[in-house]
Every structure is written in C-alpha cells, then in structure tokens.
Design a protein around this motif. Structure first.
Motif, mmCIF file in Angstrom:
data_model
loop_
_atom_site.group_PDB
_atom_site.id
_atom_site.type_symbol
_atom_site.label_atom_id
_atom_site.label_comp_id
_atom_site.label_asym_id
_atom_site.label_seq_id
_atom_site.Cartn_x
_atom_site.Cartn_y
_atom_site.Cartn_z
ATOM 1 N N VAL A 106 0.593 -1.320 0.017
ATOM 2 C CA VAL A 106 0.046 0.330 0.316
ATOM 3 C C VAL A 106 0.975 0.863 0.083
ATOM 4 O O VAL A 106 2.129 1.186 0.968
ATOM 5 C CB VAL A 106 -0.817 0.113 1.012
ATOM 6 C CG1 VAL A 106 -1.403 1.108 1.293
ATOM 7 C CG2 VAL A 106 -1.963 -1.147 0.869
ATOM 8 N N GLY A 107 0.969 2.197 -0.891
ATOM 9 C CA GLY A 107 1.662 3.229 -1.060
ATOM 10 C C GLY A 107 2.607 3.144 -1.549
ATOM 11 O O GLY A 107 3.331 3.777 -2.262
ATOM 12 N N LYS A 108 2.734 2.130 -2.327
ATOM 13 C CA LYS A 108 4.135 1.571 -3.115
ATOM 14 C C LYS A 108 4.444 1.180 -4.202
ATOM 15 O O LYS A 108 5.321 1.590 -5.340
ATOM 16 C CB LYS A 108 5.038 0.846 -1.879
ATOM 17 C CG LYS A 108 6.086 0.824 -0.405
ATOM 18 C CD LYS A 108 6.210 -0.087 -0.084
ATOM 19 C CE LYS A 108 6.403 -0.459 1.604
ATOM 20 N NZ LYS A 108 7.451 -1.340 1.960
ATOM 21 N N ILE A 109 3.205 0.882 -4.648
ATOM 22 C CA ILE A 109 2.770 -0.144 -5.268
ATOM 23 C C ILE A 109 1.106 0.658 -6.343
ATOM 24 O O ILE A 109 0.097 0.890 -5.019
ATOM 25 C CB ILE A 109 2.270 -1.496 -6.003
ATOM 26 C CG1 ILE A 109 4.314 -1.676 -5.898
ATOM 27 C CG2 ILE A 109 2.168 -1.102 -7.092
ATOM 28 C CD1 ILE A 109 4.211 -3.293 -5.920
ATOM 29 N N PRO A 110 1.380 1.556 -6.710
ATOM 30 C CA PRO A 110 -0.215 2.444 -7.233
ATOM 31 C C PRO A 110 -1.462 1.260 -7.194
ATOM 32 O O PRO A 110 -1.276 -0.184 -7.704
ATOM 33 C CB PRO A 110 0.110 2.721 -8.654
ATOM 34 C CG PRO A 110 0.947 2.901 -8.683
ATOM 35 C CD PRO A 110 1.597 2.345 -8.186
ATOM 36 N N ALA A 111 -2.611 2.078 -6.954
ATOM 37 C CA ALA A 111 -3.298 0.537 -6.624
ATOM 38 C C ALA A 111 -3.724 -0.296 -7.828
ATOM 39 O O ALA A 111 -4.279 -1.300 -8.085
ATOM 40 C CB ALA A 111 -4.930 1.159 -5.464
ATOM 41 N N SER A 112 -4.198 1.072 -8.810
ATOM 42 C CA SER A 112 -4.738 0.778 -9.994
ATOM 43 C C SER A 112 -3.260 -0.847 -10.892
ATOM 44 O O SER A 112 -3.605 -1.166 -11.205
ATOM 45 C CB SER A 112 -4.157 2.039 -11.198
ATOM 46 O OG SER A 112 -3.054 1.650 -10.817
ATOM 47 N N VAL A 113 -2.219 -0.436 -9.968
ATOM 48 C CA VAL A 113 -1.379 -1.825 -10.925
ATOM 49 C C VAL A 113 -2.155 -3.073 -9.694
ATOM 50 O O VAL A 113 -2.207 -4.243 -10.535
ATOM 51 C CB VAL A 113 -0.144 -1.132 -10.406
ATOM 52 C CG1 VAL A 113 1.016 -2.740 -11.230
ATOM 53 C CG2 VAL A 113 0.123 0.111 -11.447
ATOM 54 N N LEU A 114 -2.183 -2.637 -8.817
ATOM 55 C CA LEU A 114 -2.109 -3.953 -7.586
ATOM 56 C C LEU A 114 -3.805 -4.456 -8.508
ATOM 57 O O LEU A 114 -3.718 -5.430 -8.124
ATOM 58 C CB LEU A 114 -2.407 -3.591 -6.374
ATOM 59 C CG LEU A 114 -0.811 -2.965 -5.622
ATOM 60 C CD1 LEU A 114 -1.615 -2.691 -4.230
ATOM 61 C CD2 LEU A 114 0.597 -4.678 -5.722
ATOM 62 N N ASP A 115 -4.448 -4.283 -8.699
ATOM 63 C CA ASP A 115 -5.701 -4.268 -9.279
ATOM 64 C C ASP A 115 -5.145 -5.288 -9.949
ATOM 65 O O ASP A 115 -6.652 -6.063 -10.560
ATOM 66 C CB ASP A 115 -6.864 -3.274 -8.876
ATOM 67 C CG ASP A 115 -7.392 -2.875 -7.778
ATOM 68 O OD1 ASP A 115 -6.756 -3.473 -7.057
ATOM 69 O OD2 ASP A 115 -7.948 -1.438 -8.148
ATOM 70 N N LYS A 116 -4.688 -5.192 -10.983
ATOM 71 C CA LYS A 116 -4.383 -5.860 -12.649
ATOM 72 C C LYS A 116 -3.569 -7.310 -12.091
ATOM 73 O O LYS A 116 -3.199 -8.103 -12.216
ATOM 74 C CB LYS A 116 -3.276 -5.755 -13.394
ATOM 75 C CG LYS A 116 -4.029 -3.793 -13.660
ATOM 76 C CD LYS A 116 -2.779 -3.315 -14.899
ATOM 77 C CE LYS A 116 -3.623 -2.144 -15.512
ATOM 78 N NZ LYS A 116 -2.972 -1.898 -16.007
ATOM 79 N N VAL A 117 -3.485 -7.172 -10.396
ATOM 80 C CA VAL A 117 -2.777 -8.911 -10.438
ATOM 81 C C VAL A 117 -3.280 -9.816 -9.914
ATOM 82 O O VAL A 117 -4.630 -9.322 -9.524
ATOM 83 C CB VAL A 117 -1.353 -8.817 -9.009
ATOM 84 C CG1 VAL A 117 -1.324 -9.677 -8.418
ATOM 85 C CG2 VAL A 117 -0.780 -7.975 -9.164
#
Length: 192
Positions: free
Chosen positions: A162-173
């Motif tokens: 959280v805060g290190k990788i954008p949530a928009s990227v994490l949602d793609k995993v």
C-alpha cells in the motif's frame, strides 16, 4: 716441314687455349649455378622452417584455446551444479515454511518482481515511447499453492505494498487458473 709443324703447333695451342677458356667459363658457370642452387635451397629451407614454426605456433595456440575452453566448461558445469544444488536446497527450505511465513515470503518476492516489471515498462516508455503496460499481471503458481494460498498471497501483496505500488497496478494482479511446473515460487506473466 718446319712451317707445317709450326702451323700445327699454333693450331694445337689455339685449340688448347680455346678449350681452356671454355673449361674456365664452364667451371665459372657451374660455380654460379651451385651458388644459385644453394641460395634457392636455403630460401626454400627457410620458408619451410618458417611455415612449420607458424603452424606449430598456431597448433599450440589452438591447443591452449581448446584447453581453456574445456577448463571453462568444466568450471561452468561445476558452478551450475553448485548453483542448482543451492537453489534446490533453498526451494526445499522455502516450501517447508509454515503457511504464514510462506505467504509473506511469496508476496515479498512477488512485490520485488512487480517493482522490476513496472520499472521496465516505465523505461521502455521513457526511452522508446512504447507503452507495454499490460491489462493484467497473471500469477501462475504450482497447483498446491494456487489452490490453498493463491488468493492469500495476492491479498498479502496488496497489504504489504500500500502506497508503494499504485492500487491501479495491484488491481491488475490476478490468479491464473493454470499451474506452473515448479517446485515452489511462481511465474508472473505480463498480459494474457
């Protein structure tokens, strides 16, 4: 008859002088031919010797090169074997982690891979103007991990970054329905 004898003696003397001159020239020609032959023979011997020395040097260099290549191959094989043994030992240890530690380890490793992938995508865009960002990042695990821990690993990744990788990227995993033939670990595919 004395005149005839003088004439005969003169002819004999002239013939002898001519013969001596011919013999002298022939001896001189023979010496020149011998000298020329000796020079050609020495040049041919030198050329053969020089060629043989060059070939010997080439053979020696090739033998050294082959020996070095064989040595390098043996060392590489030994190093590869040592690395494979170390990786195998590490994989054995990792897959024997308790569930919580295994999930934490896998999500940490996944975050490092994801950071690397994001950096690569940014570099390609900055240097080439090419947007290679995929629609999704597909996490492929071995069957045992996918079924029991897949969603937990992704959840742990999202919490720990959280805060290190954008949530928009994490949602793609996303978790793949396919499995990887690995002892432990994962494969992260950028895109379908």
């Amino acid at each position: 008859m004395i005149g005839f004898e003088k004439l005969n003696a003169k002819i004999n003397q002239d013939a002898k002088n001519t013969a001596d001159e011919i013999i002298c020239r022939a001896k001189s020609d023979i010496e020149s031919i011998k000298l020329e032959y000796a020079e050609k023979k020495n040049a041919a011997h030198k050329e053969i010797f020089d060629s043989a020395m060059e070939q010997a040097e080439s053979i020696k260099l090739n033998a050294r090169s082959r020996a070095q290549n064989e040595y390098d191959a043996i060392v590489k094989k030994h190093k590869d074997s040592m690395i494979a043994d170390a990786v195998d030992a590490a994989a054995n240890e990792i897959v024997s982690f308790k569930e919580e530690k295994y999930i934490s380890f896998m999500s940490g490793l996944l975050s490092k891979v994801l950071f690397g992938q994001i950096a690569y995508e940014k570099e390609r865009f900055d240097n080439c103007g090419e947007n290679i960002t995929p629609d999704k990042y597909v996490l492929v695990l071995r069957k045992k991990d996918r079924d029991a821990l897949g969603e937990k690993i992704i959840a742990s990744l999202r919490r720990s970054t959280v805060g290190k990788i954008p949530a928009s990227v994490l949602d793609k995993v996303v978790l793949s329905s396919r499995t990887a033939s690995v002892k432990g670990g994962f494969v992260l595919e950028a895109g379908d």
